[in-house]
Design an enzyme around this catalytic site. Structure first.
Site, PDB file in Angstrom:
ATOM      1  N   GLY A 265      44.649  35.127  31.763  1.00 59.23           N
ATOM      2  CA  GLY A 265      45.120  35.835  32.937  1.00 59.23           C
ATOM      3  C   GLY A 265      44.640  35.167  34.204  1.00 59.23           C
ATOM      4  O   GLY A 265      44.858  33.995  34.446  1.00 59.23           O
ATOM      5  N   ASP A 266      43.974  35.929  35.065  1.00 57.10           N
ATOM      6  CA  ASP A 266      43.428  35.373  36.312  1.00 57.10           C
ATOM      7  C   ASP A 266      41.920  35.224  36.232  1.00 57.10           C
ATOM      8  O   ASP A 266      41.232  35.304  37.241  1.00 57.10           O
ATOM      9  CB  ASP A 266      43.817  36.262  37.509  1.00 57.10           C
ATOM     10  CG  ASP A 266      43.271  37.678  37.355  1.00 57.10           C
ATOM     11  OD1 ASP A 266      43.125  38.365  38.372  1.00 57.10           O
ATOM     12  OD2 ASP A 266      42.979  38.100  36.212  1.00 57.10           O
TER      13      ASP A 266
END
Length: 584
Positions: free
Chosen positions: A487-488
């Site tokens: 993801g981030d």
């Protein structure tokens, strides 16, 4: 009766030898290339299947870690005991909502008391309108369900994972069902008594969308439970037959997979046939994988399939070229043998020798490629055929290296992935244990990344992640390691850390490079970071502990108004800060 002279007989002999040699070489080359492509495709498909299995197991492991974290919260024990409503109820509902919003694959989180016949104390659902907390007057008794009483029999800090089944999801279409697995853990009080259970319902459709996104478009996924019932199949009508009264078994559809279910094999590959006496239609790879973090013999059979037309496309193209070259060489051999039998005897022998030793560089160097007549044309044709074959072999080796690189790196940013980072971290810990040096792990989470995805779309989010990866590389030393965790989220390994100030300097440098807005078309978007830091050996002596504590420190940094980076060692000095790791 016409008697053939020596020249005619030599001509016929040379024609026969030339045609036979070129045809045999072309056919054997085509067959060898085809077999090589088939073997490489099976190996690559099996590697992809094993990687997919690891991702699925890791995804369930992440859910289990979340369940353990929620189940060990002090508020969970208070609510599970029951009694009058308390501030713990509101806090826990807020925590459950946060987890549901952060994990779109979670359909439901429940806290169920052991008393009152398994009465639900808190239930948070994902409905058509979003994440909702169910009112207290709608809570139900669930003590009769296996995911309650089986979870209560589990040891503390262990998880129960249910069989995969169907459940009506939040889709607005009535009767729309989704494959679901339930993950539960017992809630234990300070005396070691089990007072309730924490249960998370997971939508496997969302899980597979996440772990399949890196697979090529022509790959097909199959999955079955330990009895062989299809759970994932290209044809939805073939799945969950035991829920619909008509069982469809993998070992019946694919008899070659039977050893996976009787324990004889843990992985296998084979070619599938559309009908009897027809060429193979697909290549398959299946693996047997333990299902979740439970004891016993529960497992799933996971498989990938790829059309053989895609696998053998390059071999078929090479076969057409080989046929053309054989036809050309045969025609030239006939003409040259008839007209110049004596003059061509010597160079034709050279050509025949080259055909039968196509990869022998010494023989190929003697080919008369510099001649301007038909012999030179024939020699150059053979040389091009050899070049084509070599290029095919080189392409196979290149593809193998790409697959090896893909297994350890993120395809979007080019950074090492989670598996590769864990290997490097464990290696660094072993070296640091011998040398006595200090390591540091940074867990970096982007602030504002969700707004970029929501406002500008996922393509802008992907470009943002690429820019962030470049900036993180630029802010670190050459000996440091940065990886995309998912993801981030990014993780960084700092080696050779001599003082705590060196860690702070690196964290400050990361903050500095992230202060510059990211240009996304006409938009300038600010992306901040929250950094959690753990240190070896002060905060742990193995990779999972360091990563979990850095994660915990990162969440503390997200809620801190004083600093964007927090050391895990400083958390103990802050009153009211929960230092229980979230889990890897």
């Amino acid at each position: 009766m016409i008697k053939l002279g020596l020249t005619s007989r030599l001509s016929l002999l040379l024609v026969f030898v030339g045609v036979l040699a070129s045809g045999a070489t072309g056919y054997s080359t085509y067959r060898a290339n085809r077999q090589m492509l088939m073997h490489e495709a099976e190996h690559s498909l099996l590697t992809s299947t094993q990687l997919l299995s690891q991702r699925f197991t890791a995804a369930l492991g992440d859910v289990a870690d979340d369940a353990l974290v929620l189940g060990t919260l002090p508020s969970s024990e208070i609510v599970a005991r029951g009694g009058a409503p308390s501030p713990a109820d509101a806090r826990l509902k807020q925590v459950f909502r946060g987890f549901m919003q952060h994990h779109p694959e979670y359909l439901q989180i429940r806290l169920i008391s052991r008393s009152h016949f398994g009465l639900e104390r808190i239930r948070v659902d994902r409905g058509a309108q979003g994440v909702e907390v169910v009112p207290d007057d709608q809570l139900q008794e669930k003590g009769q369900f296996p995911y309650v009483f089986d979870t209560l029999t589990a040891n503390a800090e262990r998880v129960y994972i249910s069989p995969i089944g169907l459940k009506e999801g939040p889709s607005p279409d009535p009767g729309q069902e989704q494959p679901v697995v339930r993950v539960g853990t017992p809630i234990v009080d300070e005396h070691g008594e089990k007072v309730g259970v924490l249960v998370i319902d997971v939508d496997l459709t969302q899980v597979f969308k996440r772990i399949e996104r890196d697979l090529p478009a022509d790959y097909v996924v199959y999955m079955a439970n330990e009895w062989g019932d299809f759970l994932v199949h290209p044809d939805p009508a073939q799945t969950f037959g035991f829920e619909r009264g008509r069982r469809v078994l993998m070992q019946k559809s694919f008899p070659a997979t039977a050893p996976l279910f009787d324990g004889g094999r843990t992985s296998l590959t084979f070619n599938g046939y559309a009908h009897a006496h027809e060429p193979p239609a697909e290549v398959f790879a299946f693996v047997r994988s333990p299902f979740g973090l439970v004891d016993g013999n529960r497992f799933i059979a996971l498989g990938l399939a790829r059309p053989l037309t895609d696998v053998l496309a390059s071999a078929n193209a090479l076969g057409v070229q080989i046929v053309r070259l054989v036809l050309i060489s045969s025609t030239l051999a006939i003409l040259l043998a008839v007209l110049f039998a004596r003059a061509l005897a010597r160079p034709l022998r050279t050509l025949a020798d080259a055909v039968t030793h196509i990869f022998d560089e010494d023989v190929m160097e003697r080919l008369p490629v510099g001649r301007s007549d038909e012999i030179g044309v024939l020699a150059r044709c053979f040389d091009r055929m050899r070049s084509e074959i070599r290029s095919q072999v080189d392409a196979l080796h290149t593809r193998q290296e790409e697959l090896t690189h893909l297994a350890g790196h993120d395809t979007l940013t080019g950074l090492p992935n989670r598996m590769r980072f864990m290997e490097q971290l464990e290696l660094a810990i072993r070296r640091a244990t011998v040398s006595g040096e200090t390591l540091a792990v940074m867990f970096v989470d982007l602030n504002g990344f969700k707004q970029i995805n929501d406002q500008l779309g996922h393509s802008a989010g992907d470009r943002t992640l690429v820019v962030v990866a470049q900036r993180l590389r630029a802010a670190l030393r050459g000996s440091d390691v940065v990886a995309r965790f998912g993801g981030d989220e990014f993780v960084i390994l700092l080696t050779g850390v001599r003082t705590p100030d060196a860690i702070r300097v690196t964290a400050a440098r990361i903050e500095a490079v992230m202060e510059t807005p990211v240009a996304l078309g006409i938009h300038l978007m600010s992306v901040g970071v929250s950094i959690g830091i753990s240190e070896f050996p002060a905060d742990g002596d193995h990779a999972e502990a360091l990563l979990a504590k850095a994660d915990t420190a990162m969440y503390a940094a997200k809620t801190s108004v004083e600093s964007r980076y927090v050391r895990y060692g400083d958390l103990a000095e802050r009153p009211g800060v929960d230092t229980v790791p979230r889990g890897p």
